[in-house]
Design a protein around this motif. Structure first.
Motif, PDB file in Angstrom:
ATOM      1  N   PRO A   1       0.839  -1.205   0.000  1.00  0.00           N
ATOM      2  CA  PRO A   1       0.000   0.000   0.000  1.00  0.00           C
ATOM      3  C   PRO A   1       0.872   1.251   0.000  1.00  0.00           C
ATOM      4  CG  PRO A   1       0.004  -1.016   2.172  1.00  0.00           C
ATOM      5  CD  PRO A   1       0.724  -1.961   1.264  1.00  0.00           C
ATOM      6  N   ALA A   2       0.458   2.241  -0.749  1.00  0.00           N
ATOM      7  CA  ALA A   2       1.250   3.463  -0.855  1.00  0.00           C
ATOM      8  C   ALA A   2       1.442   4.138   0.488  1.00  0.00           C
ATOM      9  CB  ALA A   2       0.586   4.421  -1.840  1.00  0.00           C
ATOM     10  N   ASP A   3       0.451   4.034   1.372  1.00  0.00           N
ATOM     11  CA  ASP A   3       0.562   4.740   2.654  1.00  0.00           C
ATOM     12  C   ASP A   3       1.514   4.068   3.632  1.00  0.00           C
ATOM     13  OD1 ASP A   3      -0.958   2.551   3.395  1.00  0.00           O
ATOM     14  OD2 ASP A   3      -2.718   3.706   3.995  1.00  0.00           O
ATOM     15  N   ALA A   4       2.083   2.935   3.236  1.00  0.00           N
ATOM     16  CA  ALA A   4       3.090   2.285   4.081  1.00  0.00           C
ATOM     17  C   ALA A   4       4.511   2.608   3.632  1.00  0.00           C
ATOM     18  CB  ALA A   4       2.892   0.770   4.072  1.00  0.00           C
ATOM     19  N   LEU A   5       4.658   3.226   2.474  1.00  0.00           N
ATOM     20  CA  LEU A   5       5.977   3.443   1.883  1.00  0.00           C
ATOM     21  C   LEU A   5       6.558   4.791   2.285  1.00  0.00           C
ATOM     22  CD1 LEU A   5       5.315   2.242  -1.789  1.00  0.00           C
ATOM     23  CD2 LEU A   5       6.136   0.897   0.156  1.00  0.00           C
ATOM     24  N   VAL A   6       7.877   4.796   2.501  1.00  0.00           N
ATOM     25  CA  VAL A   6       8.603   6.048   2.724  1.00  0.00           C
ATOM     26  C   VAL A   6       9.921   5.955   1.961  1.00  0.00           C
ATOM     27  CG1 VAL A   6       7.580   6.311   5.012  1.00  0.00           C
ATOM     28  CG2 VAL A   6       9.859   5.312   4.794  1.00  0.00           C
ATOM     29  N   ALA A   7      10.520   7.104   1.705  1.00  0.00           N
ATOM     30  CA  ALA A   7      11.800   7.134   1.016  1.00  0.00           C
ATOM     31  C   ALA A   7      12.862   6.416   1.836  1.00  0.00           C
ATOM     32  CB  ALA A   7      12.222   8.578   0.756  1.00  0.00           C
ATOM     33  N   ALA A   8      13.661   5.614   1.195  1.00  0.00           N
ATOM     34  CA  ALA A   8      14.713   4.868   1.876  1.00  0.00           C
ATOM     35  C   ALA A   8      15.852   5.812   2.250  1.00  0.00           C
ATOM     36  CB  ALA A   8      15.240   3.762   0.975  1.00  0.00           C
ATOM     37  N   PRO A   9      16.558   5.521   3.344  1.00  0.00           N
ATOM     38  CA  PRO A   9      17.760   6.305   3.637  1.00  0.00           C
ATOM     39  C   PRO A   9      18.769   6.161   2.503  1.00  0.00           C
ATOM     40  CG  PRO A   9      17.621   4.357   5.056  1.00  0.00           C
ATOM     41  CD  PRO A   9      16.324   4.457   4.336  1.00  0.00           C
ATOM     42  N   THR A  10      19.479   7.207   2.230  1.00  0.00           N
ATOM     43  CA  THR A  10      20.396   7.215   1.081  1.00  0.00           C
ATOM     44  C   THR A  10      21.839   6.932   1.459  1.00  0.00           C
ATOM     45  OG1 THR A  10      20.678   9.615   1.299  1.00  0.00           O
ATOM     46  CG2 THR A  10      18.918   8.838  -0.167  1.00  0.00           C
ATOM     47  N   SER A  11      22.133   6.889   2.763  1.00  0.00           N
ATOM     48  CA  SER A  11      23.518   6.733   3.208  1.00  0.00           C
ATOM     49  C   SER A  11      23.924   5.279   3.390  1.00  0.00           C
ATOM     50  CB  SER A  11      23.719   7.481   4.529  1.00  0.00           C
ATOM     51  OG  SER A  11      22.826   6.996   5.526  1.00  0.00           O
ATOM     52  N   VAL A  12      22.991   4.357   3.163  1.00  0.00           N
ATOM     53  CA  VAL A  12      23.255   2.922   3.323  1.00  0.00           C
ATOM     54  C   VAL A  12      22.778   2.204   2.069  1.00  0.00           C
ATOM     55  CG1 VAL A  12      23.062   3.007   5.839  1.00  0.00           C
ATOM     56  CG2 VAL A  12      21.023   2.543   4.462  1.00  0.00           C
ATOM     57  N   PRO A  13      23.297   1.007   1.798  1.00  0.00           N
ATOM     58  CA  PRO A  13      22.790   0.245   0.652  1.00  0.00           C
ATOM     59  C   PRO A  13      21.288  -0.001   0.796  1.00  0.00           C
ATOM     60  CG  PRO A  13      24.831  -0.717   1.477  1.00  0.00           C
ATOM     61  CD  PRO A  13      24.429   0.326   2.476  1.00  0.00           C
ATOM     62  N   LEU A  14      20.581   0.044  -0.318  1.00  0.00           N
ATOM     63  CA  LEU A  14      19.133  -0.111  -0.278  1.00  0.00           C
ATOM     64  C   LEU A  14      18.735  -1.446   0.347  1.00  0.00           C
ATOM     65  CD1 LEU A  14      16.301   0.892  -0.929  1.00  0.00           C
ATOM     66  CD2 LEU A  14      16.599   0.025  -3.272  1.00  0.00           C
ATOM     67  N   ALA A  15      19.447  -2.519   0.038  1.00  0.00           N
ATOM     68  CA  ALA A  15      19.101  -3.816   0.627  1.00  0.00           C
ATOM     69  C   ALA A  15      19.201  -3.759   2.144  1.00  0.00           C
ATOM     70  CB  ALA A  15      20.020  -4.902   0.070  1.00  0.00           C
ATOM     71  N   ASP A  16      20.243  -3.131   2.673  1.00  0.00           N
ATOM     72  CA  ASP A  16      20.423  -3.065   4.124  1.00  0.00           C
ATOM     73  C   ASP A  16      19.304  -2.282   4.800  1.00  0.00           C
ATOM     74  OD1 ASP A  16      22.738  -4.473   3.701  1.00  0.00           O
ATOM     75  OD2 ASP A  16      24.096  -2.928   4.466  1.00  0.00           O
ATOM     76  N   ALA A  17      18.718  -1.329   4.088  1.00  0.00           N
ATOM     77  CA  ALA A  17      17.654  -0.497   4.676  1.00  0.00           C
ATOM     78  C   ALA A  17      16.432  -1.317   5.077  1.00  0.00           C
ATOM     79  CB  ALA A  17      17.251   0.604   3.700  1.00  0.00           C
ATOM     80  N   ALA A  18      16.292  -2.536   4.556  1.00  0.00           N
ATOM     81  CA  ALA A  18      15.178  -3.401   4.968  1.00  0.00           C
ATOM     82  C   ALA A  18      15.268  -3.775   6.439  1.00  0.00           C
ATOM     83  CB  ALA A  18      15.162  -4.671   4.120  1.00  0.00           C
ATOM     84  N   ALA A  19      16.438  -3.628   7.033  1.00  0.00           N
ATOM     85  CA  ALA A  19      16.633  -3.984   8.439  1.00  0.00           C
ATOM     86  C   ALA A  19      16.057  -2.951   9.396  1.00  0.00           C
ATOM     87  CB  ALA A  19      18.121  -4.167   8.725  1.00  0.00           C
ATOM     88  N   LEU A  20      15.621  -1.811   8.891  1.00  0.00           N
ATOM     89  CA  LEU A  20      15.228  -0.711   9.768  1.00  0.00           C
ATOM     90  C   LEU A  20      13.787  -0.739  10.284  1.00  0.00           C
ATOM     91  CD1 LEU A  20      16.154   2.074  10.988  1.00  0.00           C
ATOM     92  CD2 LEU A  20      15.077   3.115   8.973  1.00  0.00           C
ATOM     93  N   PRO A  21      12.750  -0.923   9.446  1.00  0.00           N
ATOM     94  CA  PRO A  21      11.400  -0.482   9.818  1.00  0.00           C
ATOM     95  C   PRO A  21      10.844  -0.968  11.154  1.00  0.00           C
ATOM     96  CG  PRO A  21      11.481  -0.923   7.474  1.00  0.00           C
ATOM     97  CD  PRO A  21      12.783  -1.392   8.039  1.00  0.00           C
ATOM     98  N   SER A  22      10.588  -2.253  11.324  1.00  0.00           N
ATOM     99  CA  SER A  22       9.839  -2.670  12.512  1.00  0.00           C
ATOM    100  C   SER A  22      10.645  -2.522  13.793  1.00  0.00           C
ATOM    101  CB  SER A  22       9.340  -4.111  12.355  1.00  0.00           C
ATOM    102  OG  SER A  22      10.401  -5.037  12.359  1.00  0.00           O
ATOM    103  N   VAL A  23      11.954  -2.770  13.737  1.00  0.00           N
ATOM    104  CA  VAL A  23      12.739  -2.677  14.967  1.00  0.00           C
ATOM    105  C   VAL A  23      12.895  -1.229  15.423  1.00  0.00           C
ATOM    106  CG1 VAL A  23      13.963  -4.874  14.852  1.00  0.00           C
ATOM    107  CG2 VAL A  23      14.825  -2.922  13.541  1.00  0.00           C
ATOM    108  N   ALA A  24      13.128  -0.325  14.486  1.00  0.00           N
ATOM    109  CA  ALA A  24      13.257   1.091  14.851  1.00  0.00           C
ATOM    110  C   ALA A  24      11.914   1.653  15.308  1.00  0.00           C
ATOM    111  CB  ALA A  24      13.811   1.892  13.675  1.00  0.00           C
ATOM    112  N   LEU A  25      10.831   1.257  14.632  1.00  0.00           N
ATOM    113  CA  LEU A  25       9.505   1.697  15.068  1.00  0.00           C
ATOM    114  C   LEU A  25       9.185   1.161  16.460  1.00  0.00           C
ATOM    115  CD1 LEU A  25       7.381   1.339  11.799  1.00  0.00           C
ATOM    116  CD2 LEU A  25       7.774   3.469  13.076  1.00  0.00           C
TER     117      LEU A  25
END
Length: 280
Positions: free
Chosen positions: A75-99
């Motif tokens: 869903p579009a309302d779940a998406l946000v721009a990925a951080p640009t300072s890390v590889p895009l694949a690694d950014a998958a590690a962020l959402p639920s744990v940081a939230l």
């Protein structure tokens, strides 16, 4: 929105849903991986703010198909721009744990500048994010950790570190705290005993959803169990904190999608340490 997946993250809840002991109403066959990063491949009707080619991250509903695949519909309302300072694949590690860390401290815990917080089990990924976020908010952070994770906990910004393998936390905390955040699989009796470290009117927050969080009504100490919630606005803020260097993104292992069954088998035998991402 359709995403070409860069990676999904493996979480303990994925193992719980697969094993059937986590009460999430999934429909089988189910694709795991509710934390995902990728590139927008197709945009649905009436969607604004995104375009094909945008790099994004998302915390998807646990009940729907996730990102352990080459493509995922999100869903579009779940998406946000990925951080640009890390590889895009690694950014998958962020959402639920940081939230989880943010919601536990501020949404559920009401942490404010100048307050004291005790984080039990701070050596995990959520714990280190919680330390960094609490310090940024101006709180004084006491963290429990083992010798293995003490240096990482110190680097995250903890003011005091208690080696729980050698010291009794009840003796080591000399002044009461405003917030007790438990992230560790401790025994219920031990958890209950820790409540006396919380000042009158304080709060106990727990991310260990399999057991109740203790309180103390006589002292006005209330408790809450945090269940991570999708929040695109807050996730966007957390992504920006990665780019600002406030949050250090942690990825312990990167595995190909073909090895995901083996990772689930490993998790079924015991806790999987660190943060894993799964790359298609």
């Amino acid at each position: 929105m359709r995403l070409r997946v860069a990676a999904s993250a493996f979480n303990a809840a994925d193992n719980g849903m697969r094993a059937g002991f986590l009460a999430i109403p999934v429909v089988f066959p189910h694709v795991p991986g509710y934390d995902v990063s990728g590139t927008i491949d197709a945009v649905g009707d009436d969607v604004d703010g995104f375009a094909v080619g945008d790099a994004v991250i998302a915390f998807l509903s646990m009940a729907t198909d996730g990102g352990a695949a080459e493509y995922v519909i999100a869903p579009a309302d779940a998406l946000v721009a990925a951080p640009t300072s890390v590889p895009l694949a690694d950014a998958a590690a962020l959402p639920s744990v940081a939230l989880t860390a943010r919601q536990a401290l501020f949404d559920d815990g009401g942490l404010e500048a100048g307050q004291r917080v005790l984080i039990v089990g701070a050596g995990g990924v959520v714990g280190k994010y919680a330390i960094a976020l609490a310090k940024r908010a101006g709180a004084y952070v006491i963290a429990t950790a083992s010798p293995r994770s003490a240096e990482a906990v110190r680097a995250a910004g903890a003011d005091e570190i208690i080696d729980h393998t050698k010291a009794d936390v009840l003796d080591a905390v000399t002044d009461q705290v405003d917030l007790l955040l438990n992230l560790a699989p401790i025994e219920p009796d031990e958890f209950t005993a820790l409540v006396r470290l919380v000042r009158d009117g304080g709060i106990v927050v727990s991310a260990t959803a399999w057991m109740p969080a203790p309180d103390d009504a006589d002292c006005g100490v209330r408790s809450v169990v945090v269940f991570v919630r999708s929040d695109a606005e807050k996730l966007a803020e957390l992504a920006s904190l990665v780019d600002e260097g406030v949050l250090a993104l942690e990825v312990t292992r990167r595995i190909p999608l073909t090895e995901l069954p083996a990772l689930h088998a490993e998790a079924a035998e015991g806790r999987v340490a660190g943060k894993m991402i799964v790359v298609p």
